[in-house]
Design an enzyme around this catalytic site. Structure first.
Site, PDB file in Angstrom:
ATOM      1  N   GLU A  49       1.016  -1.447   0.117  1.00 41.70           N
ATOM      2  CA  GLU A  49       0.003  -0.128  -0.354  1.00 41.70           C
ATOM      3  C   GLU A  49       1.230   1.047  -0.339  1.00 41.70           C
ATOM      4  OE1 GLU A  49      -3.578   2.671   2.556  1.00 41.70           O
ATOM      5  OE2 GLU A  49      -2.426   0.499   3.062  1.00 41.70           O
ATOM      6  N   ASN A  75      -6.576   1.467   2.553  1.00 41.76           N
ATOM      7  CA  ASN A  75      -7.283   2.875   2.953  1.00 41.76           C
ATOM      8  C   ASN A  75      -6.892   3.855   1.851  1.00 41.76           C
ATOM      9  OD1 ASN A  75      -8.532   1.896   5.313  1.00 41.76           O
ATOM     10  ND2 ASN A  75      -7.284   2.778   6.726  1.00 41.76           N
ATOM     11  N   ASN A  84     -12.160  -0.843  -0.591  1.00 39.80           N
ATOM     12  CA  ASN A  84     -11.958  -1.283   0.392  1.00 39.80           C
ATOM     13  C   ASN A  84     -12.189  -0.836   1.739  1.00 39.80           C
ATOM     14  OD1 ASN A  84      -9.408  -2.122   2.135  1.00 39.80           O
ATOM     15  ND2 ASN A  84      -9.295  -0.065   3.240  1.00 39.80           N
ATOM     16  N   GLU A  85     -12.541  -1.532   2.531  1.00 41.35           N
ATOM     17  CA  GLU A  85     -13.233  -1.394   4.120  1.00 41.35           C
ATOM     18  C   GLU A  85     -14.161  -0.555   3.742  1.00 41.35           C
ATOM     19  OE1 GLU A  85      -9.879  -0.582   6.821  1.00 41.35           O
ATOM     20  OE2 GLU A  85      -9.439  -2.718   6.424  1.00 41.35           O
ATOM     21  N   TYR A  91      -6.897  -8.077  12.428  1.00 42.07           N
ATOM     22  CA  TYR A  91      -6.030  -7.261  12.603  1.00 42.07           C
ATOM     23  C   TYR A  91      -5.305  -8.091  14.076  1.00 42.07           C
ATOM     24  CZ  TYR A  91      -4.441  -4.925   9.000  1.00 42.07           C
ATOM     25  OH  TYR A  91      -4.290  -4.445   7.092  1.00 42.07           O
ATOM     26  N   GLU A 129      -6.475  -9.092   3.847  1.00 45.48           N
ATOM     27  CA  GLU A 129      -5.536  -8.134   5.013  1.00 45.48           C
ATOM     28  C   GLU A 129      -5.799  -8.969   6.523  1.00 45.48           C
ATOM     29  OE1 GLU A 129      -5.498  -4.477   5.846  1.00 45.48           O
ATOM     30  OE2 GLU A 129      -6.663  -3.563   3.421  1.00 45.48           O
ATOM     31  N   GLN A 175       1.228  -5.564   6.209  1.00 47.24           N
ATOM     32  CA  GLN A 175       2.170  -5.292   4.641  1.00 47.24           C
ATOM     33  C   GLN A 175       3.197  -6.434   4.281  1.00 47.24           C
ATOM     34  OE1 GLN A 175       1.474  -1.629   3.215  1.00 47.24           O
ATOM     35  NE2 GLN A 175      -0.326  -1.249   4.499  1.00 47.24           N
TER      36      GLN A 175
END
Length: 492
Positions: free
Chosen positions: A26, A71, A171-172, A243, A291, A348
């Site tokens: 990212e 993001n 994304n999200e 996460y 992720e 990442q």
């Protein structure tokens, strides 16, 4: 303590999609600038790509890399990152509150990814942009037509189309932190119409719809149901993100967090299958767990970072050994769901919550590097159904948790690989192998990654690395050290 691992020939769970070992790049922090791309550094090649980083990534055998976010993508104008570099605008990134130079964009990424022999998973901006911009990017990347964006790609020096297969629809988008955050129905309608349009341009692509950002979201479940009711026929995967937070309740609790991942996957699978039944569909929705990682070390530092810098040092977690074991446990969990989890991306790849950490003069491999490398290199093939008999410990949040976590993979009809973690702080496990139908197999190798200190970290000056343990080929038992990740290889 004694434990037993049982498998029987012919009892298979699923063929592994190698993309389960994918990663994520990212535009944030020093992942791109100062990570994979650093023109002028003696370690970089003529294109500006760090050659030491390429070498380390190649050790991981990463099959696919998600790009450019995250993001970041929800405010990204992809057109800013193509064409002559001197003409590219400098833009603010609203989410990470940084300045993006756009000196590295789509063409640079597609050039770089050949260096690491990986496929691309491209994300489109459905936060501040929509259907047309997504189709323009797809045209730029995949079409060999004489149309505007395909011609622009040729003009910028890339005659052949990139033929990117896998695309993320935003994304999200369930997250209030996301630029362009939407309700489930707002996102579902936009994603479905974008999917329709993109498939008209290139019917060969596969598409990932946004699921919940994590299982703690207040809209979890309702979000998946709404999105899949709208998009089920036009997408191939629903995404999952997770996460692991700080180990505030000690190592044993930290290492039990893979149980949370397991339950999260089960829940999403159940929702997908309920929509399948509701729609009377023959199609099974698969999961892109695009992720996942541990992320908590850098939070205090990041909160104090001055905004509007270029490539600031944010999310630069320095991982402990217990984080490395948790990553191994997460990989085992993903493999145990290989029938439905077909894509997974460790977030990442470099510097930003990453297995590889660089400075101007070199790099080191974090504790999480080694389980990831072992799984990716030795974990190809078919997951076998297995039964684990293990002592357990009690965790209030998760119930009874086995000290032994393991998965068995049939690599190629000649080799078996066992990944195993002993969660115990101080007791070895005497592991017995009861492999019915595999009597012709003998122990061939045992790689052990262990430490007596769960909080030790790797650095530029010191590191804990895996070791080869001598094995007796005839043995049916192994010693699994406390706090250890193990790769056990059997050969026919």
């Amino acid at each position: 303590m004694k434990a037993k691992l049982k498998v029987s020939e012919g009892f298979e769970l699923a063929k592994i999609d190698n993309r389960i070992y994918s990663s994520f790049v990212e535009h944030m922090g020093r992942c791109v600038y100062g990570g994979i791309y650093e023109p002028g550094n003696p370690l970089s090649n003529e294109s500006g790509y760090r050659e030491d980083v390429i070498e380390a990534i190649n050790e991981l055998s990463v099959p696919m890399i998600r790009y450019p976010g995250g993001n970041f993508v929800s405010g990204y104008k992809w057109e800013d990152g193509v064409g002559p570099k001197e003409d590219r605008p400098r833009r603010v990134d609203l989410h990470w509150r940084t300045v993006e130079s756009n000196q590295f964009g789509t063409d640079e990424f597609m050039d770089w990814i050949k260096e690491v022999d990986a496929e691309t998973m491209m994300a489109v901006n459905l936060g501040t942009r929509g259907i047309q911009e997504a189709c323009d990017l797809l045209e730029y990347c995949n079409l060999d037509s004489n149309s505007y964006w395909a011609q622009k790609r040729r003009e910028y020096g890339n005659d052949s189309a990139y033929k990117i297969k896998t695309w993320c629809l935003g994304n999200e988008m369930d997250g209030p932190w996301q630029t362009g955050h939407k309700t489930a129905y707002e996102y579902a309608r936009l994603a479905n119409e974008t999917a329709n349009a993109m498939r008209l341009l290139d019917p060969s692509i596969e598409l990932v719809a946004c699921g919940s950002s994590n299982e703690s979201m207040p809209t979890f479940g309702e979000w998946e149901e709404t999105v899949l009711k709208e998009c089920y026929d036009n997408v191939d995967y629903i995404s999952m993100h997770q996460y692991f937070d700080a180990p505030k309740k000690g190592t044993l609790h930290h290492l039990a967090k893979s149980v949370r991942m397991d339950k999260f996957i089960d829940s999403v699978v159940a929702i997908c299958d309920s929509i399948k039944a509701m729609k009377r569909s023959d199609k099974t929705m698969m999961i892109s767990f695009d992720e996942w990682n541990a992320w908590y070390h850098s939070n205090e530092h990041d909160a104090a970072v001055t905004p509007w810098q270029e490539a600031p040092d944010i999310l630069e977690d320095q991982y402990t050994f217990e984080d490395g074991l948790l990553v191994g446990l997460a990989l085992i969990t993903l493999l145990k769901h290989a029938d439905r989890v077909k894509i997974a991306c460790m977030a990442q790849l470099v510097n930003v919550i990453a297995p590889i950490f660089t400075n101007e003069t070199g790099l080191f491999k974090q504790t999480i590097f080694y389980p990831y490398a072992h799984a990716s290199n030795y974990g190809r093939g078919t997951v076998l159904q297995s039964i684990i008999e293990s002592p357990e410990y009690e965790v209030e949040e998760f119930g009874k948790v086995p000290y032994l976590e393991s998965v068995v993979i049939d690599n190629d009809d000649e080799h078996l690989t066992i990944f195993a973690v002993n969660r115990s702080l101080d007791q070895s496990l005497e592991l017995s192998l009861d492999f019915v139908g595999y009597e012709a197999y003998q122990l061939d190798a045992h790689i052990e990654y262990s430490s007596t200190d769960p909080l030790v970290k790797n650095s530029f000056t010191s590191s804990i690395e895996p070791i080869e343990v001598e094995v007796n080929p005839e043995a049916k038992q192994l010693d699994i050290k406390p706090l250890s990740w193990n790769v056990i290889r059997l050969k026919k």
